[in-house]
Scaffold this active site. Structure first.
Site, PDB file in Angstrom:
ATOM      1  N   ASP A 117       0.833  -1.205   0.000  1.00 26.97           N
ATOM      2  CA  ASP A 117       0.000   0.000   0.000  1.00 26.97           C
ATOM      3  C   ASP A 117       0.866   1.254   0.000  1.00 26.97           C
ATOM      4  O   ASP A 117       0.625   2.200  -0.757  1.00 26.97           O
ATOM      5  CB  ASP A 117      -0.919  -0.015   1.222  1.00 26.97           C
ATOM      6  CG  ASP A 117      -1.713   1.278   1.364  1.00 26.97           C
ATOM      7  OD1 ASP A 117      -2.493   1.594   0.457  1.00 26.97           O
ATOM      8  OD2 ASP A 117      -1.534   1.968   2.381  1.00 26.97           O
ATOM      9  N   GLU A 154      -1.864  -5.362  -3.587  1.00 25.56           N
ATOM     10  CA  GLU A 154      -0.907  -4.653  -2.728  1.00 25.56           C
ATOM     11  C   GLU A 154       0.229  -5.572  -2.307  1.00 25.56           C
ATOM     12  O   GLU A 154       1.404  -5.164  -2.293  1.00 25.56           O
ATOM     13  CB  GLU A 154      -1.615  -4.098  -1.502  1.00 25.56           C
ATOM     14  CG  GLU A 154      -2.586  -2.971  -1.809  1.00 25.56           C
ATOM     15  CD  GLU A 154      -3.342  -2.488  -0.590  1.00 25.56           C
ATOM     16  OE1 GLU A 154      -3.811  -1.335  -0.622  1.00 25.56           O
ATOM     17  OE2 GLU A 154      -3.460  -3.247   0.397  1.00 25.56           O
TER      18      GLU A 154
END
EC number: 3.1.26.3
Length: 244
Positions: free
Chosen positions: A51, A123
């Site tokens: 992320d 992610e």
């Protein structure tokens, strides 16, 4: 699927090679698969890193390419590009769901298609590439795979689908009824404003306003999601819908 074939297929799908194959194995392992299995790594920590790397890469790209846009504009575009629904779109393009290791229970309840699981895997994959190959290669991978989403974000063509997110969360524990109710509308036909409330299991969970019914429903769903989080009713096990 044999492990060697698994790695080959994933690398072909992503169009990238890994020096440390275990990184991609971990990136595609859901926490449900690791339950009760000693020493099995899963992807939640990698989601955290991925992320951050994704945010940095997109921030740098937008900063360098769109020199005339303000900080506020860049922030808004970035949030659209890195949102869960955009990550889900990338995951679906890869058809990555079929490679995820998860428990039978998770699979039976639609885990391979669940927005949050697929987005989290994207992610984690980004983190795996970053650890394995460094920032430069990761940035190029992100730009190559997010270019369509970046273009749509710049053209304001991305809509955050809060209704789908709300439905997936509240229905983790079963077929819980969600209803959107138009409360009222006001204003002239060319500028009419709609007011909507959303009920979950007959409880009013959120309200929203918009210049179309669809927009007001999305805003109501977003409001419900915020309340579920703030009131600690939303967790990995589902949602408490018994409160009156």
């Amino acid at each position: 699927m044999e492990k060697v074939n698994f790695f080959e297929e994933v690398e072909k799908t992503l169009n990238i090679s890994f020096n440390d194959k275990e990184l991609i194995d971990t990136a595609l392992t859901h926490s449900s698969y690791a339950n009760g299995k000693k020493g099995v790594k899963f992807n939640e920590r990698m989601e955290f890193l991925g992320d951050s790397v994704l945010q940095l890469c997109i921030s740098e790209y937008l900063f360098l390419i769109y020199k005339s846009k303000s900080e506020g504009e860049l922030t808004k575009k970035r949030s659209l590009i890195v949102c869960e629904n955009s990550l889900y779109e990338v995951a679906k393009k890869w058809n990555i769901g079929k490679y995820i290791k998860m428990s039978k229970g998770e699979e039976i309840t639609g885990g391979r298609e669940r927005t949050s699981i697929l987005a989290n895997c994207v992610e984690a994959i980004i983190a795996a590439i970053y650890i394995d190959s460094g920032y430069k290669k990761t940035k190029q991978f992100i730009i190559d795979n997010f270019k369509d989403i970046i273009e749509k974000a710049i053209k304001n063509q991305i809509v955050l689908d809060y209704k789908t997110n709300l439905q997936e969360i509240v229905q983790q524990d079963g077929d819980i009824h969600i209803e959107y109710m138009l409360i009222k509308y006001e204003g002239p036909p060319h500028r009419r404003k709609f007011y909507t409330k959303v009920c979950v299991a007959n409880n009013v969970m959120g309200s929203g306003v918009g210049y179309t019914k669809k927009e007001s429903e999305q805003n109501a769903a977003q409001d419900a999601l915020k309340k579920l989080k703030s009131e600690d009713k939303w967790n990995k096990e589902g949602i408490d819908t018994n409160e009156k």
